[in-house]
Structure formats: C-alpha cells, structure tokens
Design an enzyme around this catalytic site. Structure first.
Site, short mmCIF file in Angstrom:
data_model
loop_
_atom_site.label_atom_id
_atom_site.label_comp_id
_atom_site.label_asym_id
_atom_site.label_seq_id
_atom_site.Cartn_x
_atom_site.Cartn_y
_atom_site.Cartn_z
N TYR A 150 8.83 -32.95 -84.37
CA TYR A 150 7.53 -33.48 -83.93
C TYR A 150 6.42 -32.71 -84.67
CZ TYR A 150 3.38 -33.71 -81.04
OH TYR A 150 2.08 -33.82 -80.61
N LYS A 198 7.47 -37.66 -71.87
CA LYS A 198 8.05 -38.87 -72.42
C LYS A 198 9.00 -39.52 -71.40
CE LYS A 198 5.62 -37.70 -75.99
NZ LYS A 198 5.56 -36.29 -76.16
N ASP A 200 15.72 -29.91 -79.17
CA ASP A 200 14.72 -30.76 -78.53
C ASP A 200 15.40 -32.09 -78.22
OD1 ASP A 200 12.66 -32.60 -77.99
OD2 ASP A 200 11.20 -31.34 -79.03
N ARG A 216 1.22 -19.27 -59.87
CA ARG A 216 1.70 -19.02 -61.24
C ARG A 216 3.11 -18.42 -61.26
NH1 ARG A 216 -0.59 -15.15 -63.68
NH2 ARG A 216 -2.63 -15.25 -62.67
C1 PLP Z 1 10.15 -34.47 -79.77
C2 PLP Z 1 8.91 -33.88 -79.18
N1 PLP Z 1 8.92 -32.60 -78.79
C3 PLP Z 1 7.83 -32.01 -78.26
C4 PLP Z 1 6.65 -32.71 -78.11
C5 PLP Z 1 5.45 -32.03 -77.51
O1 PLP Z 1 5.33 -32.42 -76.18
P1 PLP Z 1 3.93 -32.50 -75.39
O2 PLP Z 1 3.11 -33.56 -76.02
O3 PLP Z 1 4.37 -32.81 -73.99
O4 PLP Z 1 3.30 -31.16 -75.50
C6 PLP Z 1 6.60 -34.04 -78.48
C7 PLP Z 1 5.35 -34.82 -78.31
O5 PLP Z 1 5.23 -35.91 -78.80
C8 PLP Z 1 7.76 -34.64 -79.03
O6 PLP Z 1 7.76 -35.92 -79.42
#
Ligand code: PLP
Length: 408
Positions: free
Chosen positions: A136, A226, A201, A82
């Site tokens: 998101y 992704k 992001d 961890r």
């Molecule tokens: C732009 C964006 N940020 C954050 C996330 C969250 O990521 P995770 O699904 O890996 O937790 C997503 C998930 O689709 C996303 O599209």
C-alpha cells in the site's frame, strides 16, 4: 478467463475452520461475545469511559507496574482509556480467534498499527526492515522516508534471506498486494525469515481466505478500515500476534496514543459477524467481473489472485481517467472492502506518494485501475463498467486468452 469463472477458493470447497475447532462462520458471529448471556445481554455494550474510578490507589499502582513490565491487559477494569477498553477488547478477542493467534491489538488506523510494530522493533535496536513491493502506497512511503527511524531494503520474495542483517527487525509483505494483487508464497518467505518476525498485511485476503499465522507469520496486520469494518464507516487497524508481541504493542499504544475509539470497536465487532458472508459474495462478483473484463477488447490485462477475493485490478488500452470519470453506480473513491463497489487509479491516489519509477518498477502502471467489488448485482456493475470503458475501437483487439493474469 475460464479459470476466473471456475475458480474455487479454499472457502468454496471446505468450510474454513477457526483454530478453536469451531467453523470460521461460527467464530465470526460468536467470538468476543462469550460472556454476554451471563451478563443478560444480547448486543455487546459500548463502554465510552475515558477513565475508571478506583478507591484503591495501591492496587492501581500495582496494575500499572504489571502493565509496564509485560504489557498484559490489566486485570479488572482499565485504569485509563489509553491502557485498554472493554468494547475494543471484544473486537481484539474476536479477530485473534479468526486469525488463529493468541492476541490482537487494535489501533486508530492501519497506519497506526504498522507504526506501532516499527516502534516496537526500533526500540529494541532492530531498525532494519526487509520489504517486498508493492505495498500500500503509504506503507511504502513510511518505510522509504524512514519517518520512524527505520531503514528499508526492498527485495523480491526470493531475495528475503539474502537481505537479512543482524539488525533486521521485521520482514514485511502484502499478499495479495495492493494494488497489483501479486501473491507471495507465505510459507516460503516465513522460512526465509528464520527468527526475524514476518509481518503479513492480510487486509485484502481477510482470515476468510487466508490465515498467515498458519503459514509462519508472527504478525498479521489489517487495515480494519476495509473488509473487517466492511461498510466504509470505520477507520481502524489491528495486529494479530502472540501474547508477547501484543504486550509490546499495547505498551507502545499506551505511550504514543494511537488507540481505537470504542464506538469503532463496536462497529468492527459487528462487521466481523458478516465478514465470511460478505467476502464470499463479493468474491463471487469479483471473479465474474474479472472474467468479463478479461474477455473485453478495451482491457489490456486483468489481475485476479489465485486465492480469490473481492479485488480486481485491470489495465485499460485507453485513458484510465476517463473510466474513473465515467462510472455512475460504482463510486470513484480510494479505499476498499465496503459493501458497495469502489474504483480508483492507484498511480493518482493510493500509490501517488510512491516515487513514480519505484511505483512502475513494482508493476503499478499508469493505466492500472483497482476495483473493490461490493455486493451489488453483478449485471448492474458490469453495465456501469461497460459504459465507463467507453466505445470499442478497432485497435482494442488483443488475444483474449492471455488477458487474465494470475500472479503466482
Ligand atoms: C493493504 C493496506 N494496508 C494498510 C493500509 C493502511 O490502512 P489505514 O488507511 O486504515 O491506515 C491500507 C489502506 O488503504 C491498505 O490498503
């Protein structure tokens, strides 16, 4: 429509250069692997240890004290999984090099990464967050519900400066945003933030198309699930940032446990090595599909970012659920950034958890579909979309030149 076909992203004109001076494509293949030849290895080793033996418990105590003070990665082997893992550290090193930051800290998912950022700022008494919609769906939900004790003010990019308060700990934007692909002027927003950290992001753009740290973002977040992983088989998140913030993130990760599994770290490092090639090839497919969709009378509006990329969103005149039910080559599934093409209906899935009025207010309409374009042959993709869009009707006709929307 024409602009989509002739679109050139920065990566088309000049090979992007990583801040080390080496080209991004070179860093993508070599970063995080610099020591391998000296170790007599070619592929990075996977260290699955959860604990690390040491006969020197005084030394271990000193290393734990040092970690508790600064969050700097302990010298030598980690004490416990961890606190850090060497395979995951390779991915962190590589991603930091691609984003042009001092450090990066990996987590079990993108949401775990965002949670850690909120916990860092909240623990400093800076609970207020200023955020720009759309985000998101689950990021929106985490802030709106205040699950981690934060309080959010939603604004548009021009309203960021006015929304700041003495207890504002974070400004949060996505660009291009999920799912409308709206773009934010990162430099202008970073300026408006003053001393408040801006988190961008960068999941949709990836460092291949955009490096937010160069525009003043202190924190760059990815759902590494992704494009960074790129093959739909790793759930992960990462924050690229300066070493001081990284130390705080490691301390939160240690205390709350949202660590990335070493095998996932290995797959992510491998994914990074093809990231520039994948993003450019998928983006070329996406730009072509955006143009074909914009010229199609069954499609009311197409969203494709100026920066380019492999995501396309479009609004249909007909029933979006019929399109989802009609694809055969394209996979009807949430998530994005894989080698294969995915389609989903944000109002039903990725943004379902957002209140319907807030969702619509952010431009996420009920007829919007989000396409994550992969590496298949573009004509095969178009044939599948064309069939899924169904029969053309007389009422489909609209002025085509206005159909492709680029978000400033
Ligand atoms: C732009 C964006 N940020 C954050 C996330 C969250 O990521 P995770 O699904 O890996 O937790 C997503 C998930 O689709 C996303 O599209």
């Amino acid at each position: 429509m024409d602009s989509a076909r002739t679109h050139t992203s920065p990566s088309d004109d000049v090979p992007p250069t990583a801040p080390t001076g080496r080209a991004l494509a070179t860093e993508a293949v070599h970063a995080g692997r610099d020591d391998l030849a000296a170790l007599g290895l070619h592929a990075p080793p996977i260290d699955l240890s959860t604990t690390y033996p040491s006969y020197d418990s005084r030394g271990e105590a000193a290393r734990i004290d040092a970690f508790a003070a600064t969050g700097a990665e302990p010298e030598g082997p980690p004490v416990y999984g961890r606190l850090g893992n060497p395979t995951v550290a390779r991915f962190e090193t590589a991603l930091a090099r691609l984003e042009g930051t001092e450090a990066a800290v990996a987590f079990a998912s993108g949401m775990a990464a965002l949670s850690a950022v909120l916990l860092v700022r909240g623990s400093m008494g800076l609970r207020h967050v200023v955020a720009v919609r759309p985000l998101y769906g689950c990021s929106d939900h985490l802030l709106t519900a205040g699950l981690l004790g934060s309080e959010v003010t939603w604004t548009d990019p021009a309203g960021v400066a006015d929304a700041l308060r003495p207890d504002t700990g974070l400004v949060l934007v996505e660009s291009p945003a999920n799912p409308t692909l709206a773009e934010v002027d990162l430099r202008a927003v970073a300026h408006a933030c003053g001393s408040v950290p801006l988190l961008v992001d960068n999941t949709f753009a990836t460092p291949v198309l955009q490096r937010p740290a160069e525009h003043g973002a202190r924190l760059v977040l990815h759902s590494a699930t992704k494009y960074l992983g790129g093959h739909g088989d790793v759930l992960a998140g990462v924050v690229a940032c300066d070493e001081e913030f990284a130390g705080r993130l490691r301390q939160v990760r240690f205390a709350t446990g949202g660590v990335l599994h070493p095998l996932a770290g290995y797959l992510l490092l491998r994914g990074l090595s093809t990231l520039p090639v994948r993003v450019r090839a998928a983006s070329a497919n996406a730009a072509e599909l955006a143009g074909r969709l914009a010229a199609d009378p069954r499609v009311a509006r197409v969203h494709y970012p100026r920066i380019g990329g492999a995501m396309v969103s479009f609004e249909v005149h007909g029933d979006p659920h019929e399109v989802i039910g009609g694809v055969r080559l394209i996979t009807p599934a949430v998530s994005l950034g894989s080698v294969d093409t995915l389609i989903q209906h944000p109002a039903s899935i990725s943004h379902r958890i957002v209140d319907a009025a807030d969702r619509r207010g952010a431009g996420v309409g009920d007829r919007l579909l989000r396409l994550s374009v992969g590496l298949e042959d573009v004509d095969d993709l178009w044939a599948d979309l064309d069939r899924a869009l169904g029969e053309r009707t007389a009422s489909d006709a609209i002025p085509q030149r206005e159909a492709l929307s680029r978000v400033e």
